[in-house]
Design a protein around this motif. Structure first.
Motif, mmCIF file in Angstrom:
data_model
loop_
_atom_site.group_PDB
_atom_site.id
_atom_site.type_symbol
_atom_site.label_atom_id
_atom_site.label_comp_id
_atom_site.label_asym_id
_atom_site.label_seq_id
_atom_site.Cartn_x
_atom_site.Cartn_y
_atom_site.Cartn_z
ATOM 1 N N GLY A 1 43.882 42.566 34.532
ATOM 2 C CA GLY A 1 43.994 43.975 34.134
ATOM 3 C C GLY A 1 43.155 44.333 32.922
ATOM 4 O O GLY A 1 43.077 45.497 32.542
ATOM 5 N N HIS A 2 42.546 43.323 32.300
ATOM 6 C CA HIS A 2 41.718 43.577 31.112
ATOM 7 C C HIS A 2 40.235 43.417 31.410
ATOM 8 O O HIS A 2 39.410 44.103 30.816
ATOM 9 N N ILE A 3 39.908 42.456 32.266
ATOM 10 C CA ILE A 3 38.507 42.249 32.659
ATOM 11 C C ILE A 3 38.478 42.071 34.181
ATOM 12 O O ILE A 3 39.484 41.678 34.773
ATOM 13 N N PRO A 4 37.331 42.361 34.810
ATOM 14 C CA PRO A 4 37.287 42.257 36.276
ATOM 15 C C PRO A 4 37.495 40.822 36.767
ATOM 16 O O PRO A 4 36.939 39.888 36.207
ATOM 17 N N ILE A 5 38.327 40.685 37.794
ATOM 18 C CA ILE A 5 38.557 39.383 38.448
ATOM 19 C C ILE A 5 38.584 39.659 39.943
ATOM 20 O O ILE A 5 39.207 40.633 40.381
ATOM 21 N N ASN A 6 37.916 38.826 40.713
ATOM 22 C CA ASN A 6 38.021 38.933 42.168
ATOM 23 C C ASN A 6 38.261 37.542 42.739
ATOM 24 O O ASN A 6 37.420 36.651 42.588
ATOM 25 N N VAL A 7 39.400 37.374 43.355
ATOM 26 C CA VAL A 7 39.807 36.026 43.795
ATOM 27 C C VAL A 7 38.890 35.466 44.875
ATOM 28 O O VAL A 7 38.730 34.244 44.972
ATOM 29 N N ASP A 8 38.265 36.334 45.666
ATOM 30 C CA ASP A 8 37.353 35.842 46.705
ATOM 31 C C ASP A 8 36.004 35.477 46.109
ATOM 32 O O ASP A 8 35.492 34.385 46.337
ATOM 33 N N GLU A 9 35.445 36.397 45.326
ATOM 34 C CA GLU A 9 34.138 36.119 44.727
ATOM 35 C C GLU A 9 34.202 34.898 43.804
ATOM 36 O O GLU A 9 33.214 34.185 43.628
ATOM 37 N N MET A 10 35.352 34.660 43.183
ATOM 38 C CA MET A 10 35.464 33.568 42.218
ATOM 39 C C MET A 10 36.092 32.316 42.826
ATOM 40 O O MET A 10 36.323 31.339 42.114
ATOM 41 N N ASN A 11 36.378 32.360 44.123
ATOM 42 C CA ASN A 11 36.999 31.216 44.816
ATOM 43 C C ASN A 11 38.277 30.724 44.133
ATOM 44 O O ASN A 11 38.481 29.517 43.956
#
Ligand SMILES: *Cc1c(COP(=O)(O)O)cnc(C)c1O
Length: 387
Positions: free
Chosen positions: A178-188
């Motif tokens: 919620g503070h910085i972008p995270i994407n569980v797929d892009e970041m595996n």
């Protein structure tokens, strides 16, 4: 008063309180009940799950509500470890105690744990992760961003290595979600811990993201809630609050990053002009609102109490370990000697802070450090004894 301890906890947002209130009162049904009266509670829990998932590009079925970030961390580590009969775990030397202590426990149970060192800026080197992998490595757990020094880890690179080697990858994203972008797929990312009270929801609610198809044992056994994976009657109002806070955080993320990093930069620029005062953690690749410094010749506790007298709430080392005399394991891991690590101060700005607070905070730090140095036994002729 200026509250600048948002990495310790945040104020519950008024919208979050409004969203929660009906679920203490009129909609008090148990989401597991089958009659129509309970539908509102059940629907609200599922809507919240959707909102929490969306922030990290997950599917709502992959979000499991827990009682806090610590529970999510424990579940991820113990839940994976207990699927295996022994094995090797890779983590970092600067994890939150919820990970650190769980790893220590698992070591007692016969698992091997590698605690990867970090650079003096607090970064894990992905090459070190690769080199640490053994035939029996069952899990890699590296936090997304550090709670004491704010350094953001190369999660996508570590995720890529984990995926390539077919090893499960967990990240404690409590400070980052919620503070910085995270994407569980892009970041595996396979497993991710998050907590409500770091994003404007109440204390005592968290979640674990579990990628579809990943099996881990339950931590809390009992009834069939959370699709049989986390027992206990759902904390409906808090779950609703977490969902609301998650969507607000996603909506305002870009704007908050801009505002808070500008405030952070002004504060860093000003306080690092104090002699023998330096920034800890990465200079740019860090959490938007987090300023962590060490001021030589001063004790962190005295600094905090004096800052509070100036109307500023901050923290020294980690709030979780205050009361202990040892300097934080994080500051030692980035190579600071004990006598310097003792003078640490963490200012964590949040969206509640107003532009200009950073100047008042800088002035207070200048004033307080001059005052404390004047009576410090290790400060002589404008420098610390060891300089
Ligand atoms: C706060 C925090 C936790 C613990 O979350 P709780 O909800 O307080 O249990 C875990 N990891 C990190 C990095 C944190 O900052």
């Amino acid at each position: 008063m200026i509250y600048a301890d948002n990495s310790a906890t945040t104020k519950v947002k008024p919208e979050v309180i409004d969203a929660m209130l009906p679920f203490f009162g009129e909609h008090y049904g148990n989401p597991s009940s089958l009659y129509a009266f309970a539908y509102d509670a059940k629907r609200a829990v599922e809507e919240a799950r959707e909102k929490v998932a969306e922030v990290i590009g997950a599917k709502s079925r992959e979000i499991f509500f827990t009682s806090c970030g610590s529970e999510s961390d424990n579940w991820a580590l113990r839940g994976v470890a207990s699927k295996f009969d022994g094995g090797h775990i890779i983590t970092s030397a600067i994890e939150h105690p919820a990970i650190m202590q769980t790893c220590k426990y698992l070591e007692k149970k016969g698992y091997r744990v590698t605690y990867l060192p970090v650079s003096e800026l607090g970064e894990v080197n992905p090459d070190d992760v690769r080199a640490a992998i053994c035939d029996d490595t069952i899990l890699i757990s590296v936090m997304t961003a550090n709670n004491e020094i704010g350094t953001i880890q190369p999660i996508a690179e570590i995720g890529k290595i984990a995926r390539e080697k077919k090893i499960l990858f967990h990240t404690d994203a409590v400070q980052a979600y919620g503070h910085i972008p995270i994407n569980v797929d892009e970041m595996n990312i396979d497993l991710l811990s998050l907590s409500g009270h770091k994003i404007g929801a109440p204390k005592g609610i968290g979640a674990l993201y579990i990628r579809t198809g990943i099996k881990l044992n339950n931590l809390i056994c009992g009834g069939g809630q959370e699709r049989g994976r986390r027992a206990g009657t759902e904390n409906v109002p808090y779950i609703v609050g977490l969902g609301c806070a998650a969507s607000l955080a996603a909506r305002d993320m870009e704007e908050n990053i801009k505002k808070l990093s500008a405030m952070r930069e002004r504060l860093i620029e000003r306080v690092t002009k104090i002699p023998y005062c330096r920034l800890t953690g990465h200079p740019t690749n860090r959490l938007p609102g987090l300023v962590s410094i060490v001021i030589e010749g001063i004790e962190g506790e005295a600094l905090l109490l004096n800052m509070f007298n100036e109307g500023i709430c901050a923290s020294s080392g980690s709030a979780c370990s205050s009361g202990s005399l040892d300097p934080s394991h994080v500051l030692l891991a980035i190579g600071l000697p004990h006598h310097i690590a003792h003078g640490s101060l963490r200012i964590s700005l949040g969206e509640e802070n107003e532009v200009g607070d950073e100047i008042k905070i800088a002035e207070a730090i200048e004033k307080v450090s001059a005052r404390l140095r004047a009576m410090s036994p290790v400060w002589e002729n404008g420098k610390p004894m060891w300089a």
